[in-house]
Design an enzyme around this catalytic site. Structure first.
Site, PDB file in Angstrom:
ATOM      1  N   CYS A 140       1.351  -1.381   0.066  1.00  0.00           N
ATOM      2  CA  CYS A 140       0.227  -0.688   0.204  1.00  0.00           C
ATOM      3  C   CYS A 140       0.872   0.884  -0.147  1.00  0.00           C
ATOM      4  O   CYS A 140       0.442   2.142  -0.860  1.00  0.00           O
ATOM      5  CB  CYS A 140      -1.050  -0.010   0.879  1.00  0.00           C
ATOM      6  SG  CYS A 140      -0.445  -0.026   2.660  1.00  0.00           S
ATOM      7  N   HIS A 220      -2.298   5.176   6.548  1.00  0.00           N
ATOM      8  CA  HIS A 220      -1.507   5.948   6.895  1.00  0.00           C
ATOM      9  C   HIS A 220      -1.414   7.171   6.526  1.00  0.00           C
ATOM     10  O   HIS A 220      -2.354   7.825   5.810  1.00  0.00           O
ATOM     11  CB  HIS A 220      -0.612   4.385   5.238  1.00  0.00           C
ATOM     12  CG  HIS A 220      -0.373   3.440   6.018  1.00  0.00           C
ATOM     13  ND1 HIS A 220      -0.072   3.004   7.129  1.00  0.00           N
ATOM     14  CD2 HIS A 220      -0.985   2.130   5.358  1.00  0.00           C
ATOM     15  CE1 HIS A 220       0.011   1.675   7.319  1.00  0.00           C
ATOM     16  NE2 HIS A 220      -0.238   0.792   6.139  1.00  0.00           N
TER      17      HIS A 220
END
Lengths: 350, 350
Positions: A140, A220
């Protein structure tokens, strides 16, 4: 219709299955799962043929009342392509099985780049996966960084990337993860593995990354400094990134202050599971100063790699070229968010 | 013994009071507090004469059973120096009162640099505060950055600082603060105010800072990139920082992975309130690559400015010069932590 098998039906696998099912040129021929939990129930309700990922779990599924279509070996035999979304390390163990069966396979970012013909990000290196039998969709964070580096490299050149990755401690369903009320340098040593991982997509790029973990589960966050080869204005940068289909430039007028509001925004828009497939870049943060770009972007760890898996399938099997594949994927999923309420521009794929 | 009054007895004020009381050359002549909560009880138990910070709260203290020595005007009249530790903005309002009374005063980092003769960090610019009547001790993060920049600037020159400040959302007693399970760019615009604030100490320094807030209360964390004027080894850097009295280089053998273990370490050592007055720099993170230093440091927002307040008192009143003041402060508080169990070196002040 290309028959795609999904081996591993956790956070990534179930999303890849739904994304494949939404495409006009491919179908889910089955999903293999390791245990008969609520995820298995979800697979059955979606009409996906259910396979046991492990031979020794067949009875557990039967006892829980599931009708199995077979084991993962049967699924592999049924598939024209397999997307392996098993936990890190298991994908590596599975690769020889796919090779023996002559089935092209995609593994996820936790597996090593050494095991595959190429690591993959649709925007950056679609062509490298064309005709390949084993491809790795990068993780990711690496996906999020690659989507940025590609247009910057093309337009200005990139001298150096310095990134601090403020990482969520775990996904919402990973109840055993931490930290609680802490901030951890992770790893303590510099650089983190993310920089070298980006180099599997951009081998020549100079990039240093530092990682941290914090008590959050939603996304994140990247704090970025990118030295460019020329000195564009902040406005030009904002326009460039706004033109990328898989970058959502968060407009100032939306008053989105963090990952919580971003995910709520996605839920309001009816996104499946509240997913955000795009890099979410705060427009107000985009600042160029003496050829150095500063910005914040949030990365939804559970979903940003999903469109990349779909594109990798097309690259490997020749179903479409880069532009066509990304356009089909984006249209089928509904990728592309407007920067502001006033913006009438439908963001078009690259 | 220099008579020091503390106007404001919250997170910073109560710590400054205890630090002043521990010094051989000064005494706490009283503390002024705005409300009769558990903090007032603590002040009385420590034997500090208690004043009401606000005239309209005198009755509230009396009703709660406290015997007051007077109001803050009385405290100012009693004091040879006042440390103002009132909430941000109140210090600015109080400054004319100190001036009118002819009492030198220190305010904290939330007040504007424009209101004082100099902003202050003992390691970086002690001399600027000598003889001054109004001084501002810079905030916790600016203190932490200044303590690093000073020795780097002296030894190698600093070309540029790029810092991402991963900030705790609030202190443990600030129950109304957030975020919960979120990561917020804060401010979203780049740079954050921290870079310009460091420029109040190092006017010529090139520094860009980005700020974030996360769900943690124990300490701030800095992810740092510092371009140096020369190219020392990582080992040399580690030794340099280890020689700074107010930098604790966290040794690898302590297995301290984040802010929680740091604070537990401080509690194990009997530190008052588990305070960490030093910058806490992970030794393993100190990495120099092509003249660029990368490192992580944790900053205890409640306490790292405390020794700086004590030194500012001495600078303003001429009680001692820089070296002597820092040595006396460090000895009185017990500042200086060994890098590892094997390290026998007593870290000496600058």
């Amino acid at each position: 219709m290309l028959k795609v098998g999904i081996n591993g039906y956790g956070t990534i696998g179930k999303r890849v299955a739904d994304a494949v099912a939404a495409q006009p040129d491919m179908t889910v021929c089955g999903v293999a799962k390791a245990s008969p939990d609520f995820g298995a129930d979800g697979a059955v309700r979606r009409g996906y043929p259910l396979y046991s990922a492990r031979d020794d779990r067949v009875n557990a599924f039967r006892e829980a009342g599931y009708e199995l279509a077979g084991t993962s070996d049967d699924l592999i035999a049924e598939s024209e392509v397999v997307v392996d979304a098993a936990p890190g390390g298991i994908g590596a163990e599975n690769l020889p099985r796919y090779e023996a069966a002559g089935v092209p396979a995609i593994v996820q970012g936790k597996e090593s780049d050494d095991l595959v013909e190429t690591s993959f990000n649709a925007r950056a290196n679609f062509e490298d996966a064309e005709g390949a039998d084993a491809v790795r969709v990068v993780s990711c964070n690496t996906t999020g960084l690659s989507r940025l580096v590609a247009p910057l490299e093309e337009n200005y050149g990139v001298e150096k990337v310095r990134a601090t990755l403020v990482r969520r401690g775990g996904d919402p369903d990973q109840t055993g993860r931490g930290p609680i009320n802490d901030i951890l340098p992770d790893p303590i040593a510099v650089p983190s593995h993310h920089g070298p991982d980006v180099n599997t997509i951009f081998p020549e790029l100079s990039i240093d990354t530092m990682g941290l973990k914090v008590p959050a589960t939603l996304m994140h966050m990247h704090s970025l400094n990118i030295e460019l080869g020329s000195d564009p204005s902040s406005e030009e940068l904002r326009e460039l990134l706004g033109g990328e289909s898989r970058v959502f430039v968060v407009g100032d007028d939306f008053s989105i202050d963090g990952t919580g509001k971003l995910r709520e925004f996605a839920r309001d828009r009816g996104r499946p599971r509240g997913d955000l497939w795009e890099n979410c870049v705060w427009g107000e943060s985009i600042t160029v100063k003496d050829s150095e770009l500063y910005m914040f972007q949030a990365i939804h760890q559970e979903s940003d790699v999903i469109p990349e898996n779909v594109d990798a399938i097309r690259a490997m099997t020749g179903l479409a070229d880069k532009e066509e594949s990304m356009r089909i994927t984006d249209e089928a999923l509904g990728i592309g968010l407007p920067e502001s309420r006033e913006s009438s521009a439908v963001v078009s794929p690259v």
